[in-house]
Motif scaffolding. Structure first.
Motif, PDB file in Angstrom:
ATOM      1  N   GLU A  31       0.828  -1.205   0.000  1.00  0.00           N
ATOM      2  CA  GLU A  31       0.000   0.000   0.000  1.00  0.00           C
ATOM      3  C   GLU A  31       0.868   1.263   0.000  1.00  0.00           C
ATOM      4  O   GLU A  31       0.557   2.234  -0.683  1.00  0.00           O
ATOM      5  CB  GLU A  31      -0.932  -0.002   1.217  1.00  0.00           C
ATOM      6  CG  GLU A  31      -1.861   1.182   1.300  1.00  0.00           C
ATOM      7  CD  GLU A  31      -2.982   1.170   0.273  1.00  0.00           C
ATOM      8  OE1 GLU A  31      -3.670   2.193   0.159  1.00  0.00           O
ATOM      9  OE2 GLU A  31      -3.170   0.150  -0.415  1.00  0.00           O
ATOM     10  N   GLY A  33       3.818   1.525  -1.313  1.00  0.00           N
ATOM     11  CA  GLY A  33       4.316   1.632  -2.690  1.00  0.00           C
ATOM     12  C   GLY A  33       3.262   2.165  -3.639  1.00  0.00           C
ATOM     13  O   GLY A  33       3.564   2.897  -4.580  1.00  0.00           O
ATOM     14  N   TYR A  34       2.015   1.792  -3.401  1.00  0.00           N
ATOM     15  CA  TYR A  34       0.920   2.295  -4.225  1.00  0.00           C
ATOM     16  C   TYR A  34       0.698   3.791  -3.978  1.00  0.00           C
ATOM     17  O   TYR A  34       0.503   4.556  -4.912  1.00  0.00           O
ATOM     18  CB  TYR A  34      -0.368   1.519  -3.927  1.00  0.00           C
ATOM     19  CG  TYR A  34      -1.566   2.047  -4.660  1.00  0.00           C
ATOM     20  CD1 TYR A  34      -1.757   1.763  -6.013  1.00  0.00           C
ATOM     21  CD2 TYR A  34      -2.497   2.860  -4.019  1.00  0.00           C
ATOM     22  CE1 TYR A  34      -2.844   2.269  -6.702  1.00  0.00           C
ATOM     23  CE2 TYR A  34      -3.589   3.372  -4.696  1.00  0.00           C
ATOM     24  CZ  TYR A  34      -3.761   3.069  -6.042  1.00  0.00           C
ATOM     25  OH  TYR A  34      -4.838   3.576  -6.722  1.00  0.00           O
ATOM     26  N   LEU A  36       2.834   6.108  -2.726  1.00  0.00           N
ATOM     27  CA  LEU A  36       3.957   7.011  -3.017  1.00  0.00           C
ATOM     28  C   LEU A  36       4.770   6.644  -4.251  1.00  0.00           C
ATOM     29  O   LEU A  36       5.557   7.437  -4.729  1.00  0.00           O
ATOM     30  CB  LEU A  36       4.871   7.121  -1.791  1.00  0.00           C
ATOM     31  CG  LEU A  36       4.219   7.799  -0.585  1.00  0.00           C
ATOM     32  CD1 LEU A  36       5.127   7.744   0.626  1.00  0.00           C
ATOM     33  CD2 LEU A  36       3.854   9.242  -0.896  1.00  0.00           C
ATOM     34  N   ARG A  37       4.622   5.438  -4.757  1.00  0.00           N
ATOM     35  CA  ARG A  37       5.299   5.021  -6.002  1.00  0.00           C
ATOM     36  C   ARG A  37       6.819   5.184  -5.976  1.00  0.00           C
ATOM     37  O   ARG A  37       7.415   5.626  -6.949  1.00  0.00           O
ATOM     38  CB  ARG A  37       4.735   5.795  -7.202  1.00  0.00           C
ATOM     39  CG  ARG A  37       3.268   5.606  -7.434  1.00  0.00           C
ATOM     40  CD  ARG A  37       3.014   4.309  -8.120  1.00  0.00           C
ATOM     41  NE  ARG A  37       1.627   4.214  -8.514  1.00  0.00           N
ATOM     42  CZ  ARG A  37       0.976   3.081  -8.658  1.00  0.00           C
ATOM     43  NH1 ARG A  37       1.593   1.951  -8.461  1.00  0.00           N
ATOM     44  NH2 ARG A  37      -0.276   3.071  -8.999  1.00  0.00           N
ATOM     45  N   PHE A  38       7.434   4.870  -4.846  1.00  0.00           N
ATOM     46  CA  PHE A  38       8.894   4.883  -4.762  1.00  0.00           C
ATOM     47  C   PHE A  38       9.373   3.440  -4.842  1.00  0.00           C
ATOM     48  O   PHE A  38       8.832   2.572  -4.159  1.00  0.00           O
ATOM     49  CB  PHE A  38       9.382   5.492  -3.446  1.00  0.00           C
ATOM     50  CG  PHE A  38       8.949   6.922  -3.211  1.00  0.00           C
ATOM     51  CD1 PHE A  38       8.683   7.773  -4.261  1.00  0.00           C
ATOM     52  CD2 PHE A  38       8.836   7.405  -1.932  1.00  0.00           C
ATOM     53  CE1 PHE A  38       8.292   9.089  -4.038  1.00  0.00           C
ATOM     54  CE2 PHE A  38       8.452   8.719  -1.689  1.00  0.00           C
ATOM     55  CZ  PHE A  38       8.169   9.557  -2.752  1.00  0.00           C
ATOM     56  N   ASN A  39      10.403   3.185  -5.642  1.00  0.00           N
ATOM     57  CA  ASN A  39      10.922   1.822  -5.782  1.00  0.00           C
ATOM     58  C   ASN A  39      11.341   1.219  -4.442  1.00  0.00           C
ATOM     59  O   ASN A  39      11.234   0.015  -4.251  1.00  0.00           O
ATOM     60  CB  ASN A  39      12.096   1.778  -6.759  1.00  0.00           C
ATOM     61  CG  ASN A  39      11.633   1.675  -8.191  1.00  0.00           C
ATOM     62  OD1 ASN A  39      10.502   1.273  -8.467  1.00  0.00           O
ATOM     63  ND2 ASN A  39      12.501   2.050  -9.112  1.00  0.00           N
ATOM     64  N   ILE A  42       8.506  -0.588  -3.258  1.00  0.00           N
ATOM     65  CA  ILE A  42       7.902  -1.553  -4.178  1.00  0.00           C
ATOM     66  C   ILE A  42       8.783  -2.783  -4.384  1.00  0.00           C
ATOM     67  O   ILE A  42       8.321  -3.916  -4.243  1.00  0.00           O
ATOM     68  CB  ILE A  42       7.609  -0.878  -5.537  1.00  0.00           C
ATOM     69  CG1 ILE A  42       6.577   0.252  -5.345  1.00  0.00           C
ATOM     70  CG2 ILE A  42       7.110  -1.893  -6.563  1.00  0.00           C
ATOM     71  CD1 ILE A  42       6.427   1.164  -6.534  1.00  0.00           C
ATOM     72  N   LYS A  43      10.043  -2.557  -4.712  1.00  0.00           N
ATOM     73  CA  LYS A  43      10.948  -3.661  -5.045  1.00  0.00           C
ATOM     74  C   LYS A  43      11.805  -4.027  -3.834  1.00  0.00           C
ATOM     75  O   LYS A  43      12.650  -3.246  -3.423  1.00  0.00           O
ATOM     76  CB  LYS A  43      11.834  -3.262  -6.228  1.00  0.00           C
ATOM     77  CG  LYS A  43      12.703  -4.379  -6.730  1.00  0.00           C
ATOM     78  CD  LYS A  43      13.546  -3.949  -7.898  1.00  0.00           C
ATOM     79  CE  LYS A  43      14.446  -5.107  -8.282  1.00  0.00           C
ATOM     80  NZ  LYS A  43      15.640  -4.644  -8.954  1.00  0.00           N
TER      81      LYS A  43
END
Length: 74
Positions: A31, A33-34, A36-39, A42-43
């Protein structure tokens, strides 16, 4: 910053590590990552990798701090 300015700062006394940890516990990495969209969220996310990124990117740190303030107002 003067002492009185710090008193009014809602992040005063909160470390970046505390902020990232609380957000990851509250939202979970997916959530976060969704939102703020920072790698770093996410990864292969971790507090350590997130701190490394956020300490280098002031703009990203500001977004994380704002999300923290919006999430934990009181």
């Amino acid at each position: 910053m003067s002492q009185s300015e710090q008193k009014n700062n809602p992040l005063h006394g909160k470390t970046l590590e505390h902020i990232v940890t609380r957000l990851s516990e509250h939202y979970g990495w997916a959530e976060l990552g969704y939102l703020l969209r920072f790698n770093c969220f996410i990864k292969d996310p971790s507090v350590k990798s997130s701190l490394k990124f956020l300490r280098k990117q002031e703009w990203a740190r500001q977004q994380v701090e704002q999300l923290y303030l919006d999430t934990f107002k009181n």
